[in-house]
Motif scaffolding. Structure first.
Motif, PDB file in Angstrom:
ATOM      1  N   LYS A   1       5.910 -75.651  57.229  1.00 10.45           N
ATOM      2  CA  LYS A   1       6.208 -75.427  58.640  1.00 10.45           C
ATOM      3  C   LYS A   1       4.953 -75.585  59.480  1.00 10.45           C
ATOM      4  CE  LYS A   1      10.241 -72.648  57.826  1.00 10.45           C
ATOM      5  NZ  LYS A   1      10.775 -71.321  57.558  1.00 10.45           N
TER       6      LYS A   1
ATOM      7  N   VAL B   1       4.342 -79.353  59.924  1.00 14.10           N
ATOM      8  CA  VAL B   1       5.186 -79.954  60.956  1.00 14.10           C
ATOM      9  C   VAL B   1       4.722 -79.486  62.336  1.00 14.10           C
ATOM     10  CG1 VAL B   1       7.519 -80.078  61.881  1.00 14.10           C
ATOM     11  CG2 VAL B   1       7.133 -80.244  59.421  1.00 14.10           C
TER      12      VAL B   1
ATOM     13  N   ASP C   1       3.713 -81.915  65.405  1.00 11.32           N
ATOM     14  CA  ASP C   1       4.409 -81.975  66.688  1.00 11.32           C
ATOM     15  C   ASP C   1       3.563 -81.464  67.847  1.00 11.32           C
ATOM     16  OD1 ASP C   1       6.497 -83.056  65.426  1.00 11.32           O
ATOM     17  OD2 ASP C   1       7.719 -81.237  65.330  1.00 11.32           O
ATOM     18  N   ALA C   2       2.685 -80.520  67.597  1.00  8.58           N
ATOM     19  CA  ALA C   2       1.884 -79.971  68.696  1.00  8.58           C
ATOM     20  C   ALA C   2       0.584 -79.437  68.110  1.00  8.58           C
ATOM     21  CB  ALA C   2       2.652 -78.864  69.409  1.00  8.58           C
TER      22      ALA C   2
ATOM     23  N   PHE D   1       6.821 -75.775  69.098  1.00 10.75           N
ATOM     24  CA  PHE D   1       7.075 -76.709  67.994  1.00 10.75           C
ATOM     25  C   PHE D   1       8.539 -77.100  68.046  1.00 10.75           C
ATOM     26  CE2 PHE D   1       3.700 -73.762  66.316  1.00 10.75           C
ATOM     27  CZ  PHE D   1       2.651 -74.617  66.619  1.00 10.75           C
ATOM     28  N   GLU D   2       8.797 -78.267  68.635  1.00 11.42           N
ATOM     29  CA  GLU D   2      10.165 -78.632  68.976  1.00 11.42           C
ATOM     30  C   GLU D   2      11.064 -78.823  67.765  1.00 11.42           C
ATOM     31  OE1 GLU D   2      10.567 -81.282  72.172  1.00 11.42           O
ATOM     32  OE2 GLU D   2       9.300 -79.946  73.352  1.00 11.42           O
ATOM     33  N   MET D   3      10.468 -79.203  66.637  1.00 10.84           N
ATOM     34  CA  MET D   3      11.301 -79.455  65.455  1.00 10.84           C
ATOM     35  C   MET D   3      11.538 -78.183  64.648  1.00 10.84           C
ATOM     36  SD  MET D   3      12.103 -82.524  65.803  1.00 10.84           S
ATOM     37  CE  MET D   3      13.000 -82.628  64.264  1.00 10.84           C
ATOM     38  N   HIS D   4      10.982 -77.078  65.104  1.00 14.00           N
ATOM     39  CA  HIS D   4      11.209 -75.807  64.408  1.00 14.00           C
ATOM     40  C   HIS D   4      12.182 -74.944  65.189  1.00 14.00           C
ATOM     41  CE1 HIS D   4       8.560 -76.328  61.139  1.00 14.00           C
ATOM     42  NE2 HIS D   4       7.434 -76.272  61.812  1.00 14.00           N
TER      43      HIS D   4
ATOM     44  N   ASP E   1      11.231 -69.694  63.639  1.00 13.57           N
ATOM     45  CA  ASP E   1      10.087 -70.268  62.937  1.00 13.57           C
ATOM     46  C   ASP E   1       8.880 -70.387  63.855  1.00 13.57           C
ATOM     47  OD1 ASP E   1      11.258 -70.415  60.513  1.00 13.57           O
ATOM     48  OD2 ASP E   1      11.726 -72.554  60.577  1.00 13.57           O
TER      49      ASP E   1
END
Lengths: 372, 249, 431, 532
Positions: free
Chosen positions: A226, A229, A233-234, B96-99, B103
């Motif tokens: 996590k 990712v 993403d950021a 965190f756009e994909m979380h 999360d």
């Protein structure tokens, strides 16, 4: 993704390879006999799949687009090649017990120091994993610490593999120059020409691929994944939350390089040659394309993509020798235009239409890496 | 050279220039523990650059930046500063756009951030409880399973504030928290910040004067990279220089 | 279980892809053509594919072989060495070809060698190479170093009075080996070390300013200087352009090349290069009836009367005719029988003589030295009086001077050590 | 040796002259050209030159051009460019039918050298100063003591100062090799050669240090020291020039990419193929001009520049419209699509033009070289440097001063804002990409002059181009200029030390390390825009 599915992928890979390997050992007349040609091909595909998996881990999950992963693959391959060269012993054409043939006819008098130890498989195995890992660590430490990102990173990874290619092409380096390392005889005492050894190598490749698949799956499913990712993403958000982004990147980059190195190591005995051409930047780009075709950010996609593209290459170079580049090039264009999530994304879309269910795969919708 | 200060945040003589343009010009800015401060100023006044200096994103060419009177912010990087206890919310909501929402909060929770610790981390009951608590605070309990990318703009702002809270920082830097929010949301946000201020120090950068008025705290006006005026909103509003560069137009 | 299905689909696809070729009729004899049609080597190898198609076509017009038609199986190994091995395996195991004509670079040959030995195939390799190899399954129809390099150096020494030598090459095994042999040979002839300059450049090198400048400098020391170039393929055009522009004239510093033929010159304006030399076993300009017929046929086949012919094409011409003759002699395409029948087969070459396959799987050839002409042709200025047999193990290298190759029974060995009387790797006790 | 031959020939003539049937000795010399032995031909050349016959220069010219033909009855003819046939001796048009067994007299390097030497003797007094200059040069390069009187009389008659100097140097060279020349003359000659100061002078002086006379040897050694010092400087300058020349090639290859990649952010892996398209266009244009207007072949290259710009530019626009525009905001996917595209384009060229190299000629004004002090400047590279600089200046101007340039910058800086101000962003994107591709095409015209025109052309420059752009700083044309030039010079300065391969590796490693230090290149675009 459920643990069930994770393991089923691994079981399919391993089971399939095991079945093919066993069938290849049947007598040639048998209806179910699998020719050695197919065994060699599959073995090669699985090594490529492992390389693709390593690219996907860094690109799909951390947003590091490496255009130099072929370098790690090739270094692993060279380490294996050096071991296999030493195994030839006095059976080379000149009958020299220590020096490989290419050194004999270029008048080398003694084995360079960096060839020492490669007659022991254990040492060679260590180098296969550590050499790519070390290179990735040094390179990654420098690059990620100074926050080289996006295309800049991609281009310098390309410069890295290009420089290594030029270096390995030099005959003075002592790695056989353009001809590379070849004419291998046996591996751990088993003749590389025998069908049983080849079947064994296929199963070993499948086992390694399954193992790394499961490990990667667990990695990205856990909190560590996590964070990865989140970095993808950021990145700055992650930093301001207190994550030492560069450490995560270095860790994953090194792990991925080790994976690529081991893939290369298993690849070499199956194709019978390792040469600086493996460092060519186009090879690394191709590995990225396998991932894109299969579906970036889905580990299964990397495996499927690698196998699909290479299968296509095998078929087209035989069936359409003059036109296959049109087919392959066209495929790359069409996939990027119409299947941004790759084959796996397409599959998911089809499944979603049939059974309305939440998407299984966390494929990224947007790709913010370059601007970050 | 640096004097011992009892301020939580202490900036003195900070200068940052980009290609000759001085984004910050010998800026001095002090925030006391427990204080809430609003920073206003026209575009290009250096508000965001000041935040960048405090959080380690930008290195000043000159000047001092101290946290708790001892930690030299000019020598540390973002992650170290975050671990020290400074949290930052960006101008554009960055989550965190994909979380999923949970999360996002999980990743923000205070804890050891070293890769090898995170590798084997399992979610604990206390972590879960803490997340539930924050979800309540920022009113996102109903959307906890949604992907952050699917949230509305205002919800993302709140989620980001929630992540800040999860970090449990001593000092919160909040950059334009109400941009793009409805009036009701704006009021709620002011309320939320005031509540946060009960336990933490807060610096808010904002354009919205109603919001600043609602906060009712000491205001610093920045102009061309330095402090133009400081005091209550009424006080600075009365300052003719402030009126000229900012409010009057 | 969606992955399972995908996997099945893959397997089906694989089977289909591989099945296409093997499904065709059994009343033909298949001939594999393993030349790169894409990638960096396509530039040289595509022509060889075409010439093979022409030769097979002609043979079929003559009624085929053993009463069967020949069928060409063309694959594209795409200048990718592992792909060469894969395609070789496909030709041998799936298509079951009777013989394969292919490869250009040494590394591609090295890559397919284990495949041909494992599957007992037959490969005809048409390009000049560094030697130091002799495989039972490979027939080397290109020149060994003694059929190209040494006669060329002799010519320069005797005819041009050259005293100082630049050995300029691309950094790979052929130039390295050739230059090692030449250095040893030159020193044997009394050339002092300071009169030999060796330099290597990478593949596809395109900026030759420094190198040509150095050659000029080296050549201005008062002694007659020549350049022996083993520069490979793509790098030659920029090399020669730079030579021409920096005014290195053949009358001052002649350059003799081993990898530059008519095909490479076709991409160049040769007027500034007139008089530079090349050493081969065939030139398009050779005045012989066989050659004229071959060129006419080639122009007809390609429907282009500007297409050039070159040395590796002649090598395939010789190799193909030898194979046909050997198959006829053996009366079968069984590889063991054909390999045995090959030795001693003699067929006309294109320079007006005959070439024979020797027990070491290399052939006899005349050596021709030609000068570049303004029209891009090479004009023979000297040639060996007789045929030169290819010497696979060089006499000028320490490692190989005691080795010989003879594939006839009872010796049947590619690297027999005359000192120890043993074949190859059995010689030395393992450590 | 030659003296001996000439004597032999003279004796031979004397013998022949006694024969009343052979009244003309030159005719007999000429029959020697019918021989198939290079030895005989060489002897005939020397004899012909010694005879001083008026037809000799024309015959030797024809021989060196391969136009001298001999019939089976040993008569010589000169073939004209138009296929006409002239009798060699008389220069009269050959009448009647084509003589039987006509074939060209064979020439090899040895024969060519003999021709050069003979021409050097024959043209010492030619009315054409250029011919006299080359005669002097050939005397200098092959100093022959027997020619000393001829050279001295040429000096006496010479009026052109440049030619005179050349003759004097030739005389100095002859004196140095003449064993019985007085020491004083030799020392004066050494002074003259020291002033010439090039590699040729150095090799003559090298030989003179072994002279029996200590005074001469000392003078030669002294002169050598001076020459070596100045040569070292020139050689360093030469390396820098090589570097600038390589840099200009890199600049040309990269500058189109600086627009498509640097300004637009498209990772265009097909950039090399745009260059390749330009090179193929050059080929087509040159072929067309050769057929349509053979007289203008030298200027085909000038025509090829706009043609290549249009072809590659149009291809670029087509690519942008059909592929790239769907991928904005996904820069890394442009990499994949354009990589596929590059494969397709390469194979397309292979299918259309064949896989082999195509011949693109250097026009006469781009052939050869000139000496500038101790620098050898080849014309093709010199023009390419000028061309690269011109293209760079033009492009900078387009981006700065034209409406398109302004809109381009507006769109790349803030697409939404530009759109709302009425700029047709899609149209600007297409034109920008077209411009970048067109400039790449122009680079192809230049590269066709120094490299292979083959489907692989683009591949050999693509990596270097990306390095240059990234090194210079993405989005900055000046960075590309400085980047290209510094990479070029660094490469060429390293090459003599480390060799071509190692030099390049070192440059690449330095580049990687440099990017670590300055992650956004030499001239990063600063400010908030790039931070977000």
């Amino acid at each position: 993704m459920s643990a069930m599915r994770t393991y089923s992928v691994a079981v399919v890979i391993l089971g399939g390879a095991l079945a093919v390997a066993l069938l290849s050992l049947l007598p040639a007349e048998h209806a179910l006999h699998v020719p050695g040609y197919v065994v060699a091909l599959l073995g090669k595909y699985l090594c490529y799949a492992l390389l693709a998996l390593s690219v996907d881990l860094v690109w799909g999950y951390v947003g590091i687009l490496s255009l130099g992963h072929g370098a790690f693959f090739a270094i692993g391959g060279y380490a294996m090649g050096m071991y296999l060269m030493r195994q030839i012993g006095a059976r080379g054409v000149y009958g020299n017990a220590t020096l490989p043939d290419f050194m004999v006819f270029l008048n080398w008098q003694e084995l360079p120091w960096y060839w020492g130890g490669f007659n022991h498989f254990g040492f060679a195995l260590l180098v296969m994993a550590l050499a790519p890992g070390l290179l990735a660590f040094v390179f990654g430490y420098l690059a990620f610490r100074s926050r080289v990102t996006g295309v800049y990173l991609s281009i310098i990874t390309q410069a890295l593999t290009y420089a290594l290619m030029l270096a390995f092409f030099r005959n003075d380096m002592g790695f056989g120059g353009n001809n590379g390392l070849t004419d291998f005889k046996d591996f751990l005492g088993f003749s590389l020409q025998s069908d049983a050894t080849r079947a064994g190598l296929l199963v070993a490749s499948a086992a390694l691929l399954s193992l790394f698949y499961v490990v990667c799956r667990m990695l990205v499913g856990a909190r560590f994944g996590k964070v990865l990712v989140a970095i993808r993403d950021a990145e700055s958000r992650a930093r301001f939350l207190g994550y030492r982004v560069e450490r995560y990147k270095v860790a994953v980059f090194v792990f991925s390089a080790v994976m690529a190195g081991l893939a290369g190591a298993l690849y070499v005995p199956q194709v019978g040659i390792i040469n600086p051409g493996e460092f060519a930047p186009a090879n690394s780009i191709e590995a990225v394309i396998w991932v894109a075709v299969g579906g970036r950010g889905t580990l299964v996609g990397a495996i499927i993509g690698a196998i699909l593209v290479n299968l296509g290459k095998t078929i087209f170079t035989g069936a359409l020798p003059e036109l296959w580049l049109f087919a392959l090039g066209g495929l790359f264009i069409l996939v990027t235009l119409f299947l941004p999530k790759g084959v796996v994304g397409l599959w998911d879309r089809i499944m979603a239409r049939r059974v309305p269910a939440p998407p299984l795969v966390a494929a990224p919708v947007r790709q913010p890496e370059a601007g970050e | 050279m640096t004097e011992v200060t009892d301020a939580l945040l202490y900036l003195d003589g900070v200068t940052v220039s980009f290609d000759g343009f001085k984004a910050l010009n010998t800026l001095s800015f002090v925030v006391a523990p427990g204080e809430m401060r609003a920073v206003i100023g026209p575009n290009g006044a250096g508000k965001t650059t000041m935040m960048d200096v405090i959080t380690g994103k930008t290195r000043p060419d000159q000047g001092t930046a101290l946290f708790r009177g001892s930690a030299d912010l000019t020598k540390l990087d973002e992650a170290e500063i975050a671990t020290l206890g400074i949290g930052r919310k960006f101008q554009k909501p960055t989550v965190f756009e994909m979380h999923s929402v949970t999360d996002n909060l999980l990743l923000a929770l205070k804890g050891d951030r070293a890769p090898r610790r995170v590798l084997f981390a399992r979610e604990t009951l206390s972590e879960r409880a803490r997340i539930d608590e924050i979800l309540e605070t920022v009113r996102l309990s109903a959307v906890r399973r949604r992907l952050a990318g699917e949230l509305s703009h205002g919800q993302k702002q709140w989620l980001e504030i929630g992540m800040l809270l999860a970090q449990e920082p001593e000092l919160l830097l909040v950059d334009e928290p109400v941009a793009g929010m409805t009036d009701a949301e704006t009021a709620d946000t002011a309320d939320l910040l005031r509540r946060i201020n009960q336990t933490r120090t807060v610096v808010v950068v904002e354009h919205d004067m109603t919001f600043v008025r609602a906060l009712d705290v000491k205001v610093t006006v920045l102009h061309e990279g330095s402090v133009l005026a400081e005091g209550s909103l009424d006080h600075v509003s009365a300052d003719p220089r402030v009126v000229e560069v900012y409010l009057g137009r | 279980m969606k992955i399972g299905k995908t996997k099945l689909a893959l397997a089906a696809g694989l089977a289909m892809g591989l099945g296409t070729a093997s499904a065709s009729a059994e009343d033909t004899i298949k001939v594999g053509i393993l030349h790169s049609l894409s990638g960096t080597m396509a530039i040289s190898e595509t022509t060889l594919k075409d010439v093979m198609l022409m030769l097979i076509d002609e043979q079929n017009k003559k009624g085929g072989l053993l009463g069967k038609k020949l069928e060409a199986v063309v694959v594209d190994p795409a200048s990718n060495w592992p792909l060469f091995a894969e395609k070789a395996k496909q030709l041998l195991e799936v298509d079951k070809v009777a013989a394969t004509f292919g490869c250009w670079t040494s590394v591609s040959r090295k890559s397919v060698l284990p495949v041909f030995e494992h599957d007992n195939g037959i490969l005809f390799y048409p390009v000049q190479y560094e030697g130091e190899e002799s495989s039972r399954n490979v027939f080397y129809t290109g020149a060994a170093p003694n059929q190209q390099a040494i006669p060329a150096v002799d010519y320069l020494m005797n005819e041009e009075g050259v005293k100082r030598w630049v050995l300029e090459g691309t950094d790979y095994v052929y130039p390295r080996t050739t230059n090692k042999i030449l250095e040893a040979y030159l020193k044997l002839k009394g050339v002092p070390a300071e009169d030999i300059m060796v330099n290597y450049t990478p593949f596809g090198f395109s900026d030759w300013q420094t190198e040509v400048g150095n050659i000029k400098k080296f050549g201005s020391a008062g002694k007659k200087t020549a350049v022996v170039s083993t520069v490979n393929g793509d790098a030659n055009v920029p090399f020669y352009k730079e030579l021409g522009n920096q005014g290195v004239k053949a009358t001052d510093i002649p350059v003799v090349a081993f990898s530059v033929g008519e095909e490479e010159l076709a991409g160049l304006d040769t007027k500034p290069l007139v008089g530079h030399l090349a050493a081969w076993n065939y030139f398009m300009s050779v005045d012989a009836p066989e050659n004229k017929a071959f060129i006419d046929e080639w122009h007809k086949f390609t429907k282009n009367d500007k297409r050039t012919t070159n040395d590796p094409m002649e090598a395939h011409y010789i190799g193909f005719n030898m194979w046909v003759k050997a198959v006829e002699k053996a009366g079968t395409i069984d590889p063991d029988a054909v390999i045995d029948a090959m030795i001693g087969v003699s067929v006309p070459n294109l320079t007006g003589g005959y070439s024979a396959m020797m027990p070491n799987h290399h052939i006899t050839k005349p050596v021709l030295i030609g000068e570049i002409q303004a029209d891009g042709q090479l004009d023979t200025v000297w040639q060996t009086s007789g045929l030169v047999p290819g010497d696979e193990w060089s006499d000028y290298l320490d490692g190989s001077k005691d080795l010989i190759s003879d594939w006839r029974a009872p010796l049947s060995c590619g690297n027999f050590n005359t000192k120890t009387g043993k074949c190859g790797g059995e010689t030395v006790a393992t450590q | 040796m030659r003296k001996f031959l000439v004597t032999c020939a003279l004796v031979l003539f004397a013998a022949l002259a006694a024969n009343p049937a052979a009244a003309d000795p030159v005719e007999d010399i000429l029959t020697g050209f019918a021989s198939s032995k290079y030895d005989d031909i060489e002897k005939s050349i020397d004899a012909l030159a010694a005879s001083g016959d008026a037809a000799a220069p024309a015959i030797l010219d024809a021989l060196s051009a391969g136009d001298l033909q001999v019939s089976s009855d040993k008569k010589l003819y000169i073939k004209g460019d138009d296929g006409s046939l002239k009798e060699a001796r008389s220069g009269a048009d050959a009448t009647g039918e084509i003589p039987p067994g006509l074939k060209a007299v064979k020439v090899n390097n040895r024969v060519r050298r003999a021709i050069d030497a003979a021409m050097g003797q024959l043209t010492l007094l030619s009315p054409d100063p250029a011919k006299r200059l080359s005669a002097a040069a050939s005397q200098f390069h092959a100093p022959d003591p027997a020619q000393l009187p001829a050279v001295e009389s040429a000096i006496a008659k010479e009026s052109d100062p440049a030619v005179k100097r050349a003759f004097e140097q030739a005389r100095a060279a002859i004196i140095l090799v003449k064993s019985d020349a007085p020491d004083a003359d030799k020392i004066a000659a050494i002074g003259l050669l020291a002033a010439r100061g090039d590699e040729d002078a150095k090799s003559l002086l090298d030989a003179a240090t072994a002279s029996g006379s200590p005074a001469v040897a000392d003078a030669a050694r002294g002169a050598l020291k001076g020459i070596e010092r100045s040569l070292a400087w020139w050689s360093a300058a030469q390396n820098v020039y090589y570097g600038l020349s390589l840099g200009s090639v890199l600049l040309l290859a990269a500058i189109g990419l600086a627009i498509t990649f640097g300004v637009m952010g498209v990772i265009n892996m097909a950039h090399g193929e745009m260059v390749m398209l330009g090179a193929y266009t050059t080929y087509v244009v040159q072929q067309a001009v050769m057929v349509a207007a053979p007289g203008l072949t030298d200027y085909a290259l000038v025509l090829a520049v706009p043609a290549a710009f249009l072809v590659s530019g149009a291809a670029g626009i087509a690519i942008e419209r059909s592929i790239i525009r769907f991928l904005y905001g996904r820069p890394l996917e442009t990499l994949l699509a354009t990589f596929g595209l590059s494969l397709v384009l390469q194979q397309a060229m292979r299918s259309i033009f064949g896989p082999t190299n195509l011949q693109v000629d250097n026009p006469s004004w781009m052939s050869g070289s000139m000496d500038l002090g101790g620098l050898a400047i080849t014309y093709n590279r010199f023009w390419i440097i000028l061309f690269a600089v011109a293209i760079f200046a033009l492009l900078t101007l387009v981006l700065r001063k034209t409406a398109l340039g302004l809109q381009m910058r507006a769109v790349t800086q803030n697409r939404r804002m530009a759109a709302s101000m009425g700029i047709r962003t899609g149209w600007v994107d297409s034109l920008t990409f077209g411009l970048g591709s067109g400039v790449a095409g122009i680079a192809g015209v230049a590269l066709s002059q120094i490299d292979n025109v083959s489907p692989n052309l683009g591949q050999s420059y693509i990596i270097d181009s990306f390095m240059v752009v990234v090194f210079g700083g993405v989005g900055n044309l000046w960075g590309t200029l400085v980047g290209a030039m510094s990479l070029g010079v660094a490469n060429k300065l390293l090459e003599p030390v480390a060799g071509a391969v190692l030099g390049k590796i070192v440059v690449l490693v330095l580049l990687v390390l440099f990017i670590q230090r300055r992650p956004r290149g030499l001239f990063p675009v600063k400010g908030r825009a790039v931070e977000s």
